[in-house]
Design an enzyme around this catalytic site. Structure first.
Site, PDB file in Angstrom:
ATOM      1  N   HIS A 269       0.856  -1.194   0.000  1.00  0.00           N
ATOM      2  CA  HIS A 269       0.000   0.000   0.000  1.00  0.00           C
ATOM      3  C   HIS A 269       0.885   1.234   0.000  1.00  0.00           C
ATOM      4  CE1 HIS A 269      -3.352  -2.668   1.009  1.00  0.00           C
ATOM      5  NE2 HIS A 269      -2.480  -3.285   1.779  1.00  0.00           N
ATOM      6  N   ASP A 299      -0.849 -11.301  -1.137  1.00  0.00           N
ATOM      7  CA  ASP A 299      -1.070 -10.808   0.224  1.00  0.00           C
ATOM      8  C   ASP A 299      -2.271 -11.343   1.001  1.00  0.00           C
ATOM      9  OD1 ASP A 299       1.079  -9.240   0.575  1.00  0.00           O
ATOM     10  OD2 ASP A 299       0.121  -7.376   0.050  1.00  0.00           O
ATOM     11  N   TYR A 532      -6.638   2.930  -8.399  1.00  0.00           N
ATOM     12  CA  TYR A 532      -5.178   3.059  -8.329  1.00  0.00           C
ATOM     13  C   TYR A 532      -4.463   1.938  -9.069  1.00  0.00           C
ATOM     14  CZ  TYR A 532      -4.806  -0.192  -4.238  1.00  0.00           C
ATOM     15  OH  TYR A 532      -4.840  -1.262  -3.403  1.00  0.00           O
TER      16      TYR A 532
END
Lengths: 1012, 279
Positions: A269, A299, A532
């Site tokens: 992140h 993850d 993103y």
């Protein structure tokens, strides 16, 4: 004179006026012009006409024609092209094409050409106004934390306050769901997660890096002393010295060692913003340099990617399913929600603030009649908030509990036989395993009790209730997976068995689905704003989801990494320190991509000699991380640069530290929970789609700089700045992003900058996205708004059926018949954890199972440490004797047996390491289980790193790095065997990573060879 | 005259601490002359969440109670202050004047709720001022109420009569009513913090298989009188709540179809999960 020639000349004359005018109007621009003394020549090569611009001490003199001795040239092939490209508004596709076609070029030192290009761009943006004037001298800006959007009130260059956004009369009305005679509407405001409300304290943290720094005993021309990383102090240096050093090391590494010698490593992140995100600016930079990628494991998806995909596909959601329409369906039709290793009240989905909490609160309305039960070894925050029966299986064992539920359903006829017959394959094979036909062990509730510690009677009662009701199964923090039990040693089995349970009960029928209202809000998903993961300005068509849509909408120079060398992230320390590693890829294109093993070093590549580290989180977010200490101290790493906002974690192991600023100090643009890519339509977590213009609220603190600036400055020294930046500034990229979205259709740029946010109106009721899996149950073409799986991954007619070979839910997975893996048989079977109650002597030595879930308060390392407000929250950290220790929860009886009382300092340890924490005895855990949040931002060894106890609370020093199974690159470290005792104040503890003699293998923890 | 009150629903507080953090965001590093001197970054919790874990696993629950300056109508701190350092405003808000209160450390002990905090650096007593500087600018709610995701914390402006009626109708409590300080902070579902429960799980054995007993009649008696009667749920669980801690001896009578009645005697100190009771 031809028209084009005249036009070109007029535009150049206009440009000279613009530059002069802006210098008069804007002090910032005036100051900018003082930065360089040189002569720029713009010319059309064909007609041999142009204009020169001489900058000297802030004064600009220009003239028609050719300057005798220009320092740089901006060359257009001819005047027509020049006129076209320079006429506003700029058409970026034409700009890009001109560069690709060599009709536009630059000549001269990179620093000057890039400065000139960015200055010309700045002349057009310098007067733009951000924010809204408020009473009391305050200007209100907007921004985005990782825990939700904020208004930022600023006065005299200082942030006064940060609040959630309350919508005003101009904002649209939210949606309403009608269910069971009632109406449910979310409030007209945004929510924040605790780490979002905490943001001011980390912006002004004393741990901010304010200047470039170099390790005192690092000399790039002499002794580099890698063994002292993590021990030595730092000395402040200038930006020029720092940037020269990085650029020189990049050149040296490439020249001396060849391709692959430089690795880049980032966290999972970043601070929010589509342009500044790691998948944007960093990827463009890394691709421009050519770097060995540290290939991430999936993850928080682990078990879903390596396990669940084989049963139902969904690789482009990393094994988690579609979630559309589930809030409405759940409220209207469901009778019971089974939270299974699911604590959305703590984890907030992904960037979802407390939006799901608002919806789950409706479940407390008895008129809805929706029961909840919770399956989690820890009585988590969601169990606290939503009362219901709590089942507390021992960590890693709830796979057995799930199988016993399926067993009861089979024995008592409590599953949907018709659905199973039509929509699934391979059920009989799994049924035979459950009934014990295969191994002689029926998977009864009594059988599971021995594994889980949950009474058989309770499991039977749950199975019966479940079998008779319409149930939403809600595994993990998103309710359809993510986090939870998928990150421990049996996580693959767990995710697989969750899909099997859902498949037996008629997934997709009204009231029967996955979720706990975290995803599935009825928003407008047709309004385009990139997430993103769509890659921002990265130009990276391979490692972001840019090719899907953003690349067409926001033309930019593509970037491509020339090196194909990859390091499997879990084995990064072994790769660097020992020189080899093997991994399995995380690629969402198909089920089979995960079977393509890769090795480090890659053929013909140099091993990694230089590490470009972005942030400092891995010591506390990866597992058994004393390995990372060893990696950093390896002589194999000749140079480590860390670009970080705070001086924490791994930043303290770098040779050179580059201070980056936060997203509150630079410009950016984003959407709340707009993930894109594998988190397609992450806004489903929200009650309102909110798109934000992230105005810089304050100037960067100290000498810190935006990532974009840092990358561009390094690129200047490598001749890459015009490639990296395309000659424009950050704000221009932000504007390009705005233009690429659907925003210009609904709000002007000027208004967006001033107001700071835009709320996308909720979807009309009759246009809402359909309910997930309904199409599947009804044998229709897929109709939810996700363009996945890939067209070639359908096995019959396009859009009909799932991604699996049969197109159905597969109890017996065809993909695992094709790829033979003894640890992942075609049907899911229960195999106890390799680190747990079945570990024999090791379990006797370390009799407590440590759970390390994500924190309720910090966001991984963000918000923790840094002298932040979160330190004051007693359920997060406790001040004992002037130091804020992490809270470690353990069962009251286990505590009493050890003589441990509330807030006593305890040592929690195993062979991997030792951490000092403040104890919290509780009834929220069964005996034999303890609990502490992972991702401490503080790593504070009380002696030599790796050879002493840590008082920072870095619990991942203790967790296993071994992958869940051998043929996967799957993190397994959310559970570990440990011992806890009152701390005797001693600080020495030699990690086995640094031990000179190794223990016998049966007593060794996490003993596994990374590469064969 | 409408005055400010706070209503907090204990059942809806998730311990997210957003109210606590919002108060820190507002007051740490900020000075509001006439209202508040800066709050120290650590050591003060002007809004502090108390918690109570009840029972024994797996039958437990947890209550969270945000506490703060109660803005009492009969505030002991006002009486203890010299120099008129603490004032009661017409809108109900109690304000400690950061200048006049300087050095008055005795005010810390004057608050029966422990919500006057001593600022060592500035030598001034401090409490949460109901965000009066924002209220005076026209804010209609406090920072904590704005940030509270569940609406567990609400600021309301009402006549005292209206507030009293609301308190009656919604069973609102105040903390320490016995000291008659007349707080303006009210709580809903405070029993989740102040009372205890008594529960257990009923099971039977049939043919070697143990199962939960649903629908058993469970009666709670005190001194021979029935306090409550409930049916066990499908997990065999029963739970009597809102009992006084330390309320002494109770007996529980259990009757289920086809089983002999069973009586369990309990001496209740605090919340108690009796665990599995085999019928």
């Amino acid at each position: 004179m031809k028209i084009a020639t005249r036009k070109f000349s007029i535009i150049l004359f206009g440009l000279s006026l613009l530059l002069k005018w802006k210098a008069i109007r804007h002090p910032v621009f005036r100051a900018r012009l003082k930065e360089r003394n040189f002569v720029a020549q713009i010319l059309a090569r064909d007609e041999e006409i142009g204009r020169w611009f001489a900058f000297r001490d802030g004064k600009l003199v220009t003239g028609v024609g050719y300057h005798a001795n220009p320092d740089i040239k901006l060359l257009f092939k001819n005047a027509a092209i020049g006129a076209k490209l320079l006429t506003p508004p700029i058409n970026w596709l034409n700009q890009i094409n001109a560069q690709k076609d060599f009709t536009l070029g630059v000549d001269g030192p990179e620093d000057l050409t890039n400065w000139f290009a960015q200055t010309v761009m700045m002349a057009q943006t310098v007067g733009w106004k951000f924010g809204t004037k408020m009473p009391d001298g305050i200007t209100r800006y907007c921004n985005m934390t990782n825990g939700g959007p904020v208004f930022i009130d600023v006065k005299d260059g200082k942030i006064v306050r940060m609040t959630p956004i309350e919508f005003d009369a101009k904002d649209p009305q939210p949606w309403t769901i009608k269910a069971r005679g009632m109406s449910f509407t979310p409030p007209r405001k945004t929510t924040l997660a605790p780490h979002g409300q905490n943001a001011k304290s980390i912006i002004y943290s004393p741990d901010r890096l304010l200047h470039p720094m170099k390790r005192v005993d690092f000399d790039s021309n002499g002794d580099r002393n890698p063994q002292n990383r993590g021990k030595s102090g730092y000395v402040r240096i200038s930006w020029d010295e720092a940037l020269d050093l990085v650029a020189d090391e990049i050149k040296r590494c490439k020249r001396d060692h060849g391709p692959g010698a430089i690795a880049t490593s980032h966290g999972s992140h970043h601070t929010w913003g589509n342009i500044g995100y790691y998948l944007s600016a960093l990827y463009r930079f890394a691709n421009a340099i050519g770097m060995t990628r540290v290939h991430h494991n999936p993850d928080s998806w682990e078990g879903w990617y390596w396990g669940a995909v084989h049963h139902w596909g969904y690789t482009l959601r990393v094994g988690q399913s579609e979630t559309y329409g589930t809030v409405e369906d759940c409220l209207q039709n469901c009778d019971m929600i089974v939270f299974w290793a699911a604590d959305p009240e703590s984890t907030s989905g992904s960037y979802g603030a407390q939006e799901g909490t608002v919806r789950r609160q409706w479940l407390k309305n008895p008129k809805l009649g929706i029961k909840v039960v919770h399956v989690d070894p820890y009585y988590n925050a969601s169990a606290q908030f939503l009362p219901g029966k709590w089942f507390a299986p021992r960590p890693t064992t709830s796979v057995a509990m799930a199988m016993a539920i399926a067993y009861v359903w089979i024995k008592e006829g409590l599953y949907d036989k018709g659905y199973v017959a039509i929509h699934t394959v391979g059920f009989d094979t799994w049924k035979a395993y459950l009934l014990g036909d295969e191994d002689g062990i029926p998977k009864t509730p009594e059988w599971q009790e021995a594994e889980t510690g949950v009474p058989a009677k309770d499991v039977r009662a749950l199975a019966r209730e479940w079998g008779k009701k319409r149930v939403y199964l809600a595994p993990g923090g998103w309710g359809n997976g993510h986090g939870g039990a998928c990150r421990n040693q049996t996580g693959i089995q767990w995710a697989r068995v969750m899909v099997c349970l859902a498949s037996m009960q008629g997934l997709g029928k009204p009231g029967i689905n996955l979720g706990h209202l975290q995803w599935g809000s009825p928003l407008d998903f047709n309004f385009y704003f990139p997430g993103y993961a769509d890659g921002g300005m990265s130009g990276d068509l391979e490692n972001t989801s840019m090719p899907v849509e953003l690349y067409q909408r926001m033309p930019q120079l593509p970037t491509m990494n020339s090196s194909f060398q990859r390091i499997p992230r879990i084995w990064m320390p072994e790769a660097i320190a020992d020189g080899k590693a093997e991994g399995w890829p995380w690629v969402g294109k198909s089920i089979e991509h995960q079977f393509a093993k890769f090795s480090y070093p890659a053929p013909g590549h140099s091993p990694v000699k230089m590490l470009y580290k972005y942030g400092g989180s891995m010591l506390s977010t990866m597992n058994n991380t004393n390995r990372h200490v060893r990696m950093y101290q390896s002589p194999n790493l000749e140079f480590v640069v860390n670009q970080s906002i705070w001086f924490e974690g791994e930043a303290k192991f770098a040779d050179l530290i580059l201070p980056a600023c936060t997203n509150f100090e630079r410009v950016d643009i984003c959407e709340w929970a707009g993930l894109g890519g594998y988190g397609h339509h992450g806004q489903q977590q929200l009650n309102h789609r909110v798109i934000v213009f992230q105005a810089p609220a304050i100037a960067p603190l100290g000498e810190s700089k935006s990532d974009y600036w840092i990358f561009n400055e390094i690129c200047k020294r490598l001749g890459l700045a015009n490639y990296f930046s395309e000659g424009v500034n950050e704000i221009d990229w932000v504007k390009r992003h705005f233009d690429a979205s659907d925003l210009p259709q609904v709000i002007s740029w000027k208004r967006f900058m001033k107001r700071g946010y835009y709320v996308v109106p909720a979807e009309k009721e009759h246009l809402r996205a359909p309910v997930s899996f309904r199409w599947f149950w009804e044998n229709r073409k897929k109709d939810v708004p996700e363009a996945q799986p890939l067209p070639s991954d359908y096995h019959g007619e396009y859009l009909k059926g799932l991604q699996t070979q049969s197109g159905k839910l597969e109890f017996e997975c065809n993909s695992l018949k094709r790829f033979k893996d003894p640890e992942r048989p075609p049907i899911v079977k229960y195999e106890p954890s390799w680190e747990g109650p079945h570990s024999g002597a090791l379990y006797r030595k370390y009799p407590l199972q440590l759970l390390t879930p994500h924190s309720k308060y910090s966001y991984h390392t963000q918000g923790d440490g840094k002298d932040s407000f979160l330190l004051n929250i007693e359920d997060h950290r406790v001040n004992v004797g002037g130091w804020y220790y992490l809270v470690l929860r353990l069962n009251e009886e286990d505590a009493k047996e050890r003589g441990i009382r509330k807030h006593d300092l305890v040592k929690i340890y195993n062979d991997r390491g030792a951490v000092i924490c403040a104890a919290l005895p509780t009834q929220r855990l069964p005996r034999g289980v303890c609990h502490g949040y992972e991702s401490s931002a503080i790593y504070d060894p009380m002696g030599e790193p790796g050879k002493s106890v840590d008082r920072g609370g870095c619990l991942n020093l203790l967790t296993p790095h071994r992958t869940q199974t051998r043929n996967t690159h799957s993190l397994a470290g959310s559970q570990a065997l440990v011992q806890i005792e009152p701390w005797d104040g001693k600080t020495e503890h030699i990690s086995e990573v640094f031990a000179e003699t190794k223990l016998p293998s049966e007593l060794r923890i996490g003993d596994v060879v990374p590469a064969q | 005259m409408k005055k400010w009150n706070m209503i907090i629903d204990v059942a809806e507080c998730t311990n997210c601490n957003l109210c606590t953090l919002a108060a820190m965001d507002e007051y740490v590093g900020n000075e509001f002359p006439g209202y508040a001197a800066p709050m120290p970054k650590h050591g003060h919790q002007w809004i502090k969440i108390l918690q109570k874990e009840r029972g024994q696993m797996p039958m437990i629950d947890i209550a969270y109670v945000p506490t703060m300056c109660n803005h009492c109508d009969d505030a002991p701190c006002i009486k203890a202050a010299t120099n008129g350092a603490i004032v009661k405003r017409d809108d109900g808000i109690v304000l400690i004047d950061p200048v006049k209160a300087r050095g008055q450390k005795q005010l810390v002990d004057a608050c029966p709720y422990g919500h006057i905090w001593w600022n060592e650096e500035l030598g001034v007593p401090q409490a949460w001022p109901f965000d009066a500087h924002l209220i005076d600018q026209g804010w209609d709610k406090t920072r904590g109420a704005l940030s509270c995701p569940t609406g567990a914390m609400k600021t309301v402006k009402l006549d005292d009569d209206e507030m009293a009626r609301l308190a009656r109708e919604e069973n609102l409590d105040v903390i320490k009513p016995e000291i008659n300080a007349r707080p303006r902070v009210y709580y809903k579902n405070l029993w989740r913090y102040t009372t205890c429960f008594l529960g257990g799980s009923l099971s039977v054995e049939r043919g070697g298989i143990i199962d939960c007993v649903e629908g058993a009649r469970v009666r709670l008696l005190k001194d021979g009188a029935t306090v409550a009667e409930i049916l066990s749920d499908n997990y065999g669980d029963f739970k009597f709540d809102k009992l006084e801690p330390g309320s002494g001896r109770y007996s529980i009578e259990i009757s289920a179809a086809g089983r002999a009645p069973k009586t369990v005697a309990v001496d209740l100190h605090d919340s108690l999960n009796l665990g599995e009771i085999r019928l």
